[in-house]
Write a protein that holds these residues in place. Structure first.
Motif, PDB file in Angstrom:
ATOM      1  N   VAL A   1      22.841 -97.332   0.297  1.00 30.30           N
ATOM      2  CA  VAL A   1      22.215 -96.714  -0.865  1.00 30.30           C
ATOM      3  C   VAL A   1      23.099 -95.589  -1.404  1.00 30.30           C
ATOM      4  O   VAL A   1      23.983 -95.087  -0.716  1.00 30.30           O
ATOM      5  CB  VAL A   1      20.819 -96.146  -0.527  1.00 30.30           C
ATOM      6  CG1 VAL A   1      19.867 -97.250  -0.095  1.00 30.30           C
ATOM      7  CG2 VAL A   1      20.915 -95.069   0.557  1.00 30.30           C
ATOM      8  N   PHE A   2      22.825 -95.222  -2.673  1.00 27.78           N
ATOM      9  CA  PHE A   2      23.503 -94.073  -3.272  1.00 27.78           C
ATOM     10  C   PHE A   2      22.543 -93.377  -4.206  1.00 27.78           C
ATOM     11  O   PHE A   2      21.540 -93.958  -4.638  1.00 27.78           O
ATOM     12  CB  PHE A   2      24.777 -94.496  -3.993  1.00 27.78           C
ATOM     13  CG  PHE A   2      24.569 -95.193  -5.320  1.00 27.78           C
ATOM     14  CD1 PHE A   2      25.001 -94.611  -6.508  1.00 27.78           C
ATOM     15  CD2 PHE A   2      23.969 -96.453  -5.386  1.00 27.78           C
ATOM     16  CE1 PHE A   2      24.833 -95.254  -7.721  1.00 27.78           C
ATOM     17  CE2 PHE A   2      23.805 -97.105  -6.598  1.00 27.78           C
ATOM     18  CZ  PHE A   2      24.241 -96.504  -7.766  1.00 27.78           C
ATOM     19  N   GLY A   3      22.841 -92.097  -4.508  1.00 29.91           N
ATOM     20  CA  GLY A   3      21.970 -91.384  -5.412  1.00 29.91           C
ATOM     21  C   GLY A   3      22.273 -89.906  -5.464  1.00 29.91           C
ATOM     22  O   GLY A   3      23.241 -89.424  -4.855  1.00 29.91           O
ATOM     23  N   GLU A   4      21.438 -89.208  -6.217  1.00 30.55           N
ATOM     24  CA  GLU A   4      21.527 -87.748  -6.336  1.00 30.55           C
ATOM     25  C   GLU A   4      20.269 -87.146  -5.748  1.00 30.55           C
ATOM     26  O   GLU A   4      19.158 -87.408  -6.227  1.00 30.55           O
ATOM     27  CB  GLU A   4      21.689 -87.310  -7.785  1.00 30.55           C
ATOM     28  CG  GLU A   4      21.764 -85.794  -7.909  1.00 30.55           C
ATOM     29  CD  GLU A   4      22.045 -85.319  -9.327  1.00 30.55           C
ATOM     30  OE1 GLU A   4      22.354 -84.137  -9.479  1.00 30.55           O
ATOM     31  OE2 GLU A   4      21.957 -86.138 -10.249  1.00 30.55           O
ATOM     32  N   VAL A   5      20.423 -86.327  -4.711  1.00 27.72           N
ATOM     33  CA  VAL A   5      19.294 -85.708  -4.021  1.00 27.72           C
ATOM     34  C   VAL A   5      19.245 -84.226  -4.380  1.00 27.72           C
ATOM     35  O   VAL A   5      20.236 -83.661  -4.856  1.00 27.72           O
ATOM     36  CB  VAL A   5      19.417 -85.890  -2.501  1.00 27.72           C
ATOM     37  CG1 VAL A   5      19.402 -87.374  -2.140  1.00 27.72           C
ATOM     38  CG2 VAL A   5      20.681 -85.231  -1.950  1.00 27.72           C
ATOM     39  N   PRO A   6      18.113 -83.562  -4.175  1.00 28.80           N
ATOM     40  CA  PRO A   6      18.038 -82.137  -4.508  1.00 28.80           C
ATOM     41  C   PRO A   6      19.010 -81.272  -3.719  1.00 28.80           C
ATOM     42  O   PRO A   6      19.522 -80.276  -4.238  1.00 28.80           O
ATOM     43  CB  PRO A   6      16.576 -81.783  -4.186  1.00 28.80           C
ATOM     44  CG  PRO A   6      15.834 -83.082  -4.320  1.00 28.80           C
ATOM     45  CD  PRO A   6      16.787 -84.116  -3.821  1.00 28.80           C
ATOM     46  N   SER A   7      19.282 -81.618  -2.449  1.00 31.91           N
ATOM     47  CA  SER A   7      20.183 -80.812  -1.627  1.00 31.91           C
ATOM     48  C   SER A   7      20.484 -81.559  -0.335  1.00 31.91           C
ATOM     49  O   SER A   7      19.792 -82.523   0.017  1.00 31.91           O
ATOM     50  CB  SER A   7      19.567 -79.446  -1.303  1.00 31.91           C
ATOM     51  OG  SER A   7      18.393 -79.614  -0.517  1.00 31.91           O
ATOM     52  N   GLY A   8      21.524 -81.093   0.373  1.00 31.33           N
ATOM     53  CA  GLY A   8      21.785 -81.584   1.721  1.00 31.33           C
ATOM     54  C   GLY A   8      22.747 -82.737   1.853  1.00 31.33           C
ATOM     55  O   GLY A   8      22.900 -83.288   2.948  1.00 31.33           O
ATOM     56  N   ALA A   9      23.444 -83.121   0.780  1.00 33.24           N
ATOM     57  CA  ALA A   9      24.337 -84.275   0.850  1.00 33.24           C
ATOM     58  C   ALA A   9      25.602 -84.008   1.652  1.00 33.24           C
ATOM     59  O   ALA A   9      26.235 -84.941   2.143  1.00 33.24           O
ATOM     60  CB  ALA A   9      24.710 -84.738  -0.558  1.00 33.24           C
ATOM     61  N   PHE A  10      25.982 -82.725   1.804  1.00 28.29           N
ATOM     62  CA  PHE A  10      27.200 -82.410   2.546  1.00 28.29           C
ATOM     63  C   PHE A  10      26.850 -82.190   4.011  1.00 28.29           C
ATOM     64  O   PHE A  10      26.944 -81.090   4.559  1.00 28.29           O
ATOM     65  CB  PHE A  10      27.882 -81.177   1.961  1.00 28.29           C
ATOM     66  CG  PHE A  10      28.310 -81.332   0.525  1.00 28.29           C
ATOM     67  CD1 PHE A  10      28.354 -82.564  -0.091  1.00 28.29           C
ATOM     68  CD2 PHE A  10      28.674 -80.217  -0.228  1.00 28.29           C
ATOM     69  CE1 PHE A  10      28.732 -82.714  -1.412  1.00 28.29           C
ATOM     70  CE2 PHE A  10      29.067 -80.347  -1.548  1.00 28.29           C
ATOM     71  CZ  PHE A  10      29.098 -81.597  -2.142  1.00 28.29           C
ATOM     72  N   ALA A  11      26.417 -83.275   4.655  1.00 22.63           N
ATOM     73  CA  ALA A  11      25.982 -83.244   6.040  1.00 22.63           C
ATOM     74  C   ALA A  11      26.129 -84.647   6.613  1.00 22.63           C
ATOM     75  O   ALA A  11      26.421 -85.608   5.889  1.00 22.63           O
ATOM     76  CB  ALA A  11      24.529 -82.786   6.141  1.00 22.63           C
ATOM     77  N   GLU A  12      25.934 -84.770   7.928  1.00 21.65           N
ATOM     78  CA  GLU A  12      26.037 -86.091   8.544  1.00 21.65           C
ATOM     79  C   GLU A  12      24.863 -86.981   8.160  1.00 21.65           C
ATOM     80  O   GLU A  12      25.015 -88.205   8.029  1.00 21.65           O
ATOM     81  CB  GLU A  12      26.125 -85.936  10.065  1.00 21.65           C
ATOM     82  CG  GLU A  12      27.434 -85.313  10.521  1.00 21.65           C
ATOM     83  CD  GLU A  12      27.501 -85.071  12.010  1.00 21.65           C
ATOM     84  OE1 GLU A  12      28.606 -85.160  12.575  1.00 21.65           O
ATOM     85  OE2 GLU A  12      26.434 -84.787  12.621  1.00 21.65           O
ATOM     86  N   PHE A  13      23.693 -86.381   7.978  1.00 24.10           N
ATOM     87  CA  PHE A  13      22.508 -87.131   7.570  1.00 24.10           C
ATOM     88  C   PHE A  13      21.769 -86.341   6.500  1.00 24.10           C
ATOM     89  O   PHE A  13      21.813 -85.106   6.477  1.00 24.10           O
ATOM     90  CB  PHE A  13      21.565 -87.367   8.759  1.00 24.10           C
ATOM     91  CG  PHE A  13      22.148 -88.180   9.866  1.00 24.10           C
ATOM     92  CD1 PHE A  13      22.044 -89.566   9.870  1.00 24.10           C
ATOM     93  CD2 PHE A  13      22.816 -87.558  10.915  1.00 24.10           C
ATOM     94  CE1 PHE A  13      22.597 -90.320  10.893  1.00 24.10           C
ATOM     95  CE2 PHE A  13      23.372 -88.305  11.950  1.00 24.10           C
ATOM     96  CZ  PHE A  13      23.262 -89.686  11.932  1.00 24.10           C
ATOM     97  N   VAL A  14      21.084 -87.052   5.615  1.00 23.05           N
ATOM     98  CA  VAL A  14      20.275 -86.402   4.594  1.00 23.05           C
ATOM     99  C   VAL A  14      18.941 -87.132   4.492  1.00 23.05           C
ATOM    100  O   VAL A  14      18.881 -88.359   4.635  1.00 23.05           O
ATOM    101  CB  VAL A  14      20.994 -86.392   3.224  1.00 23.05           C
ATOM    102  CG1 VAL A  14      21.221 -87.793   2.698  1.00 23.05           C
ATOM    103  CG2 VAL A  14      20.221 -85.569   2.204  1.00 23.05           C
ATOM    104  N   ARG A  15      17.881 -86.369   4.282  1.00 25.18           N
ATOM    105  CA  ARG A  15      16.548 -86.941   4.083  1.00 25.18           C
ATOM    106  C   ARG A  15      16.099 -86.652   2.658  1.00 25.18           C
ATOM    107  O   ARG A  15      16.245 -85.521   2.171  1.00 25.18           O
ATOM    108  CB  ARG A  15      15.546 -86.313   5.048  1.00 25.18           C
ATOM    109  CG  ARG A  15      14.099 -86.779   4.825  1.00 25.18           C
ATOM    110  CD  ARG A  15      13.134 -86.018   5.724  1.00 25.18           C
ATOM    111  NE  ARG A  15      13.138 -84.589   5.402  1.00 25.18           N
ATOM    112  CZ  ARG A  15      12.718 -83.646   6.234  1.00 25.18           C
ATOM    113  NH1 ARG A  15      12.298 -83.962   7.438  1.00 25.18           N
ATOM    114  NH2 ARG A  15      12.739 -82.375   5.873  1.00 25.18           N
ATOM    115  N   ALA A  16      15.566 -87.671   1.999  1.00 21.31           N
ATOM    116  CA  ALA A  16      15.067 -87.473   0.640  1.00 21.31           C
ATOM    117  C   ALA A  16      14.095 -88.585   0.289  1.00 21.31           C
ATOM    118  O   ALA A  16      14.082 -89.656   0.919  1.00 21.31           O
ATOM    119  CB  ALA A  16      16.213 -87.438  -0.367  1.00 21.31           C
TER     120      ALA A  16
END
Length: 327
Positions: free
Chosen positions: A92-107
């Motif tokens: 998947v790909f997308g734009e999240v509110p925050s946290g993309a510069f990490a090993e995992f992101v939740r959104a």
């Protein structure tokens, strides 16, 4: 997991990596293992807290949410109980509110779309913010139709390189305005006419355009209107500099006010993420009509340095960060 965090407002120098809890999905969330991420102007605004009015919503003295990064592509590793759109293993790909510069992101699932077969993660990660901004400006505000004459001011940047290609894909004749060192690149991505703003004033050439997409914020509104047809559309996605307190608010106000008294359409653009738009961009990319221009390709471990370079401006396309996926 390891994540880049911003303990206070500033630039790349304030960023640091921390070990933080690996996220668990809420009912409508997915957890994504990040393979690649890209920078956008929103990252700079949220990191610096400018214009200062932003801090009313994001933290007065320091960021409420220390996690940074908005654009990414990766693999789904966990889904919430009410998620049917994706399953573990989906790309998947997308734009999240925050946290993309990490090993995992939740959104929330609403921020994502599938990466289609034949599209790599790096290409997908480069597209969300800049691609959707260009698409919504030209298609939704500009109502671009085949044969329209479009001028893109600031054509070499992240949004500009997408705007040139999307306008061509929609059937426009595209004039691109950029600096001398970017002329060849802008021609290569499809611009029909290229203007070097260091030697030529596009507003004084006598040419008029159906759509002017301003991404530079370096000209007065009257200059743009002079180069616009009587029924043309001016789209502002930059705004004139307005200082750290109010940013482009005065500029945007003048655009909206002038729009009330002219046959031309003058509108600011505030991009709103949409899954359908991500899918449209992915389709253009898989058919070869869209190719993100990558200026810098760095590991995620160098995110702080990448942001400092990005903040210097004069971008030629996107800055991409790649990660080593963790299981």
């Amino acid at each position: 997991m390891t994540a880049w965090v911003a303990p206070r407002y500033g630039g790349g120098e304030v960023l640091r990596t921390e070990i933080v809890p690996r996220p668990e999905p809420g009912e409508r969330d997915v957890v994504v293992c990040v393979h690649a991420a890209s920078l956008c102007s929103g990252d700079l605004h949220l990191l610096s807290g400018t214009p200062y009015l932003l801090r009313l919503g994001f933290g007065l003295r320091r960021p409420k949410n220390r996690m940074i990064g908005q654009n990414l592509a990766g693999e789904v590793v966990a889904v919430g109980a009410e998620v049917s759109e994706f399953q573990v293993g989906d790309r998947v790909f997308g734009e999240v509110p925050s946290g993309a510069f990490a090993e995992f992101v939740r959104a929330d699932v609403k921020w994502f779309a599938l990466v289609p077969d034949g599209l790599d993660m790096e290409t997908a990660a480069a597209m969300p913010d800049s691609g959707m901004t260009a698409l919504q400006g030209l298609r939704d505000i500009g109502k671009l139709a085949p044969g329209h004459r479009v001028l893109v001011n600031g054509a070499s940047g992240g949004v500009g390189t997408f705007a040139v290609q999307i306008a061509k894909a929609l059937g426009a004749h595209v004039t691109a305005v950029c600096s001398t060192r970017h002329l060849d690149m802008v021609r290569e991505i499809g611009a029909d006419t290229v203007i070097d703003y260091t030697t030529t004033d596009f507003a004084a050439r006598g040419e008029t355009y159906d759509i002017i997409f301003d991404l530079a914020g370096n000209r007065k509104l009257r200059d743009h209107r002079r180069a616009l047809t009587p029924e043309g559309v001016f789209i502002s996605s930059a705004g004139a500099p307005g200082g750290n307190w109010f940013g482009p608010i005065r500029w945007l106000g003048s655009v909206l006010l002038t729009n009330l008294f002219t046959s031309q359409t003058l509108k600011p653009l505030l991009m709103r993420p949409a899954t359908a738009d991500l899918q449209y961009l992915a389709e253009l990319a898989t058919t070869g009509s869209l190719r993100p221009v990558i200026q810098r390709h760095l590991p995620l471990s160098e995110a702080a340095a990448a942001i400092s370079l990005f903040a210097e401006g004069h971008a030629s396309g996107k800055t991409l960060l790649t990660a080593s996926p963790v299981r």
